[in-house]
Design a protein around this motif. Structure first.
Motif, PDB file in Angstrom:
ATOM      1  N   GLU A 113       5.113  14.689  -1.896  1.00 54.35           N
ATOM      2  CA  GLU A 113       6.221  14.161  -2.705  1.00 54.35           C
ATOM      3  C   GLU A 113       6.017  14.223  -4.217  1.00 54.35           C
ATOM      4  O   GLU A 113       6.977  14.107  -4.964  1.00 54.35           O
ATOM      5  N   THR A 114       4.767  14.362  -4.669  1.00 50.84           N
ATOM      6  CA  THR A 114       4.521  14.186  -6.105  1.00 50.84           C
ATOM      7  C   THR A 114       5.321  15.162  -6.974  1.00 50.84           C
ATOM      8  O   THR A 114       5.915  14.755  -7.975  1.00 50.84           O
ATOM      9  N   ARG A 115       5.353  16.417  -6.559  1.00 49.91           N
ATOM     10  CA  ARG A 115       6.042  17.401  -7.407  1.00 49.91           C
ATOM     11  C   ARG A 115       7.535  17.086  -7.527  1.00 49.91           C
ATOM     12  O   ARG A 115       8.113  17.160  -8.612  1.00 49.91           O
ATOM     13  N   ASP A 116       8.159  16.743  -6.389  1.00 50.87           N
ATOM     14  CA  ASP A 116       9.582  16.400  -6.412  1.00 50.87           C
ATOM     15  C   ASP A 116       9.835  15.146  -7.249  1.00 50.87           C
ATOM     16  O   ASP A 116      10.790  15.102  -8.045  1.00 50.87           O
ATOM     17  N   LEU A 117       8.974  14.154  -7.070  1.00 46.78           N
ATOM     18  CA  LEU A 117       9.148  12.924  -7.852  1.00 46.78           C
ATOM     19  C   LEU A 117       9.018  13.243  -9.341  1.00 46.78           C
ATOM     20  O   LEU A 117       9.777  12.740 -10.174  1.00 46.78           O
ATOM     21  N   HIS A 118       8.069  14.097  -9.655  1.00 43.97           N
ATOM     22  CA  HIS A 118       7.859  14.500 -11.045  1.00 43.97           C
ATOM     23  C   HIS A 118       9.115  15.199 -11.598  1.00 43.97           C
ATOM     24  O   HIS A 118       9.578  14.893 -12.693  1.00 43.97           O
ATOM     25  N   ARG A 119       9.669  16.092 -10.789  1.00 43.97           N
ATOM     26  CA  ARG A 119      10.891  16.803 -11.208  1.00 43.97           C
ATOM     27  C   ARG A 119      12.036  15.837 -11.457  1.00 43.97           C
ATOM     28  O   ARG A 119      12.878  16.063 -12.313  1.00 43.97           O
TER      29      ARG A 119
ATOM     30  N   GLY B 100      11.765  12.952 -12.669  1.00 41.48           N
ATOM     31  CA  GLY B 100      11.475  12.065 -13.800  1.00 41.48           C
ATOM     32  C   GLY B 100      10.864  10.735 -13.419  1.00 41.48           C
ATOM     33  O   GLY B 100      10.939   9.761 -14.165  1.00 41.48           O
ATOM     34  N   VAL B 101      10.244  10.698 -12.241  1.00 36.23           N
ATOM     35  CA  VAL B 101       9.637   9.445 -11.777  1.00 36.23           C
ATOM     36  C   VAL B 101       8.189   9.356 -12.260  1.00 36.23           C
ATOM     37  O   VAL B 101       7.412  10.294 -12.098  1.00 36.23           O
ATOM     38  N   ARG B 102       7.858   8.236 -12.851  1.00 36.87           N
ATOM     39  CA  ARG B 102       6.473   7.967 -13.232  1.00 36.87           C
ATOM     40  C   ARG B 102       5.813   7.183 -12.104  1.00 36.87           C
ATOM     41  O   ARG B 102       6.348   6.149 -11.676  1.00 36.87           O
ATOM     42  N   ILE B 103       4.691   7.665 -11.617  1.00 36.76           N
ATOM     43  CA  ILE B 103       4.003   6.983 -10.527  1.00 36.76           C
ATOM     44  C   ILE B 103       2.868   6.130 -11.098  1.00 36.76           C
ATOM     45  O   ILE B 103       2.121   6.585 -11.974  1.00 36.76           O
ATOM     46  N   ARG B 104       2.788   4.904 -10.617  1.00 33.50           N
ATOM     47  CA  ARG B 104       1.670   4.035 -10.971  1.00 33.50           C
ATOM     48  C   ARG B 104       1.011   3.534  -9.705  1.00 33.50           C
ATOM     49  O   ARG B 104       1.657   3.438  -8.669  1.00 33.50           O
ATOM     50  N   HIS B 105      -0.257   3.202  -9.805  1.00 34.69           N
ATOM     51  CA  HIS B 105      -0.959   2.610  -8.675  1.00 34.69           C
ATOM     52  C   HIS B 105      -1.330   1.178  -9.025  1.00 34.69           C
ATOM     53  O   HIS B 105      -1.820   0.910 -10.126  1.00 34.69           O
ATOM     54  N   LEU B 106      -1.055   0.257  -8.119  1.00 33.71           N
ATOM     55  CA  LEU B 106      -1.484  -1.130  -8.281  1.00 33.71           C
ATOM     56  C   LEU B 106      -2.534  -1.426  -7.219  1.00 33.71           C
ATOM     57  O   LEU B 106      -2.289  -1.211  -6.036  1.00 33.71           O
ATOM     58  N   GLY B 107      -3.694  -1.901  -7.649  1.00 27.05           N
ATOM     59  CA  GLY B 107      -4.722  -2.249  -6.680  1.00 27.05           C
ATOM     60  C   GLY B 107      -6.061  -1.659  -7.056  1.00 27.05           C
ATOM     61  O   GLY B 107      -6.230  -1.087  -8.138  1.00 27.05           O
ATOM     62  N   ASN B 108      -6.996  -1.810  -6.119  1.00 20.46           N
ATOM     63  CA  ASN B 108      -8.366  -1.381  -6.374  1.00 20.46           C
ATOM     64  C   ASN B 108      -8.568   0.055  -5.910  1.00 20.46           C
ATOM     65  O   ASN B 108      -8.799   0.317  -4.732  1.00 20.46           O
ATOM     66  N   VAL B 109      -8.489   0.981  -6.855  1.00 20.69           N
ATOM     67  CA  VAL B 109      -8.596   2.400  -6.511  1.00 20.69           C
ATOM     68  C   VAL B 109     -10.021   2.738  -6.084  1.00 20.69           C
ATOM     69  O   VAL B 109     -10.249   3.621  -5.240  1.00 20.69           O
ATOM     70  N   ALA B 110     -11.001   2.012  -6.632  1.00 19.16           N
ATOM     71  CA  ALA B 110     -12.411   2.299  -6.326  1.00 19.16           C
ATOM     72  C   ALA B 110     -12.739   2.065  -4.855  1.00 19.16           C
ATOM     73  O   ALA B 110     -13.724   2.592  -4.341  1.00 19.16           O
TER      74      ALA B 110
ATOM     75  N   GLN C 270     -11.826  11.472  -2.226  1.00 19.60           N
ATOM     76  CA  GLN C 270     -10.726  12.438  -2.123  1.00 19.60           C
ATOM     77  C   GLN C 270      -9.386  11.775  -2.418  1.00 19.60           C
ATOM     78  O   GLN C 270      -8.535  12.337  -3.122  1.00 19.60           O
ATOM     79  N   LEU C 271      -9.214  10.580  -1.881  1.00 14.77           N
ATOM     80  CA  LEU C 271      -7.955   9.862  -2.093  1.00 14.77           C
ATOM     81  C   LEU C 271      -7.835   9.427  -3.554  1.00 14.77           C
ATOM     82  O   LEU C 271      -6.749   9.519  -4.157  1.00 14.77           O
ATOM     83  N   GLN C 272      -8.941   8.987  -4.127  1.00 14.29           N
ATOM     84  CA  GLN C 272      -8.928   8.609  -5.548  1.00 14.29           C
ATOM     85  C   GLN C 272      -8.477   9.781  -6.408  1.00 14.29           C
ATOM     86  O   GLN C 272      -7.709   9.627  -7.355  1.00 14.29           O
ATOM     87  N   GLN C 273      -8.961  10.966  -6.040  1.00  7.59           N
ATOM     88  CA  GLN C 273      -8.623  12.169  -6.789  1.00  7.59           C
ATOM     89  C   GLN C 273      -7.117  12.477  -6.686  1.00  7.59           C
ATOM     90  O   GLN C 273      -6.473  12.815  -7.677  1.00  7.59           O
ATOM     91  N   LYS C 274      -6.580  12.310  -5.499  1.00  9.64           N
ATOM     92  CA  LYS C 274      -5.143  12.546  -5.300  1.00  9.64           C
ATOM     93  C   LYS C 274      -4.325  11.544  -6.116  1.00  9.64           C
ATOM     94  O   LYS C 274      -3.329  11.904  -6.752  1.00  9.64           O
ATOM     95  N   VAL C 275      -4.742  10.279  -6.069  1.00  8.14           N
ATOM     96  CA  VAL C 275      -4.019   9.249  -6.816  1.00  8.14           C
ATOM     97  C   VAL C 275      -4.043   9.588  -8.308  1.00  8.14           C
ATOM     98  O   VAL C 275      -3.009   9.565  -8.985  1.00  8.14           O
ATOM     99  N   ARG C 276      -5.221   9.956  -8.832  1.00 22.07           N
ATOM    100  CA  ARG C 276      -5.338  10.278 -10.260  1.00 22.07           C
ATOM    101  C   ARG C 276      -4.432  11.445 -10.629  1.00 22.07           C
ATOM    102  O   ARG C 276      -3.792  11.446 -11.674  1.00 22.07           O
TER     103      ARG C 276
ATOM    104  N   ALA D 265      -1.587  12.332  -9.217  1.00 20.51           N
ATOM    105  CA  ALA D 265      -0.188  11.891  -9.248  1.00 20.51           C
ATOM    106  C   ALA D 265       0.093  11.065 -10.506  1.00 20.51           C
ATOM    107  O   ALA D 265       1.138  11.236 -11.149  1.00 20.51           O
ATOM    108  N   LEU D 266      -0.848  10.210 -10.884  1.00 19.62           N
ATOM    109  CA  LEU D 266      -0.642   9.372 -12.071  1.00 19.62           C
ATOM    110  C   LEU D 266      -0.619  10.223 -13.336  1.00 19.62           C
ATOM    111  O   LEU D 266       0.239  10.057 -14.204  1.00 19.62           O
ATOM    112  N   ASP D 267      -1.579  11.151 -13.429  1.00 16.14           N
ATOM    113  CA  ASP D 267      -1.688  11.979 -14.633  1.00 16.14           C
ATOM    114  C   ASP D 267      -0.465  12.885 -14.787  1.00 16.14           C
ATOM    115  O   ASP D 267       0.106  12.992 -15.866  1.00 16.14           O
TER     116      ASP D 267
END
Ligand code: IPE
Ligand code: IPE
Ligand code: MG
Length: 235
Positions: A83-89, A91-101, A106-112, A114-116
């Motif tokens: 979904e990230t590319r479509d959301l980006h198209r 104009g959606v900004r994605i944020r993560h709430l919670g303890n990413v650590a 691998q999941l941390q990398q995916k989250v980063r 999407a956020l970046d």
């Protein structure tokens, strides 16, 4: 009189019951629930909602059976990939709430990623609460304040808000819970101080645009007082 909430936060509940009703494994309920996110994002944009927060995995959800936890982790990764590319198209900004650590590398990398990718978008902020707990949120905020050496008398409500995972976001105006439950389950406990609540009996995978419009309409009928007296009640 009708007003649209600026920030809607949703406790996406009932995936398991949705699956059970169909004789399917719970993981398929979670997958169906994730597919519903796109519809709700679209409807929020259409209605002029600018912040949408989704409760996807609580700190207590680690207590579920290992295979279900694993399935939820996999589904988050798939959601980001799909979904990230479509959301980006859009104009959606994605944020993560919670303890990413607490997530796998691998999941941390995916989250980063999407956020970046989406950090400068402005149409809608989609905050995904994953490995999130309201109490843990307050604890990590207090720890930051202590680490910054902020003296006790300088600690204010605003300071705490500014150190929560939701820093920079307005408090939720409307908290929706699906699947007929009436509890917060450790979601945004600080931020929800003056939120309006709405519970729908519909399981999350079936909670579509029409259900969201009903929730927004119900919100429009509420009178928010913040402890004061309503307009015209002073005498
Ligand atoms: C919500 O659905 C998703 C998560 C909590 C991860 P549930 O899995 O809680 O569904 P029910 O409550 O068992 O129906
Ligand atoms: C809350 O739902 C957490 C999420 C929706 C991610 P739960 O299904 O975990 O909550 P309880 O256990 O019914 O309170
Ligand atoms: Mg549940």
């Amino acid at each position: 009189m009708s007003s649209v909430p600026q920030h809607i936060a949703i406790i996406m509940d009932g995936n398991g019951r949705w699956a059970k009703q169909r004789g399917l494994p719970r993981a398929l309920g979670h997958r169906a629930g994730t597919e519903n996110i796109r519809r709700i994002v679209q409807e929020c944009k259409a209605q002029g909602v600018t912040y949408l927060t989704l409760y996807a995995f609580s700190t207590e959800n680690w207590n579920r059976p290992g295979p279900e936890v694993q399935a939820l982790m996999t589904i988050l990764g798939e959601f980001i990939d799909r979904e990230t590319r479509d959301l980006h198209r859009e104009g959606v900004r994605i944020r993560h709430l919670g303890n990413v650590a607490g997530l796998s590398p691998q999941l941390q990398q995916k989250v980063r990623y999407a956020l970046d990718l989406t950090q400068h978008n402005t149409a809608l902020t989609l905050a995904v609460a994953f490995n999130y707990g309201g109490r843990a949120d307050v604890v990590q905020a207090v720890r930051q304040l202590v680490a910054e050496g902020v003296p006790a008398e300088a600690i204010t409500e605003e300071q705490i808000s500014d150190h929560l995972y939701t820093r920079g976001m307005p408090d939720p105006d409307l908290i929706v819970r699906t699947a007929g439950e009436f509890r917060l389950s450790n979601f945004l406990i600080w931020q929800a101080a003056y939120a309006e609540y709405y519970s729908s009996p519909v399981f999350w995978p079936d909670f579509g645009a029409e259900e969201l419009r009903q929730a927004i309409a119900a919100y429009g009928q509420r009178e928010r007082r913040y402890g004061a007296l309503p307009e015209g009640a002073r005498s």
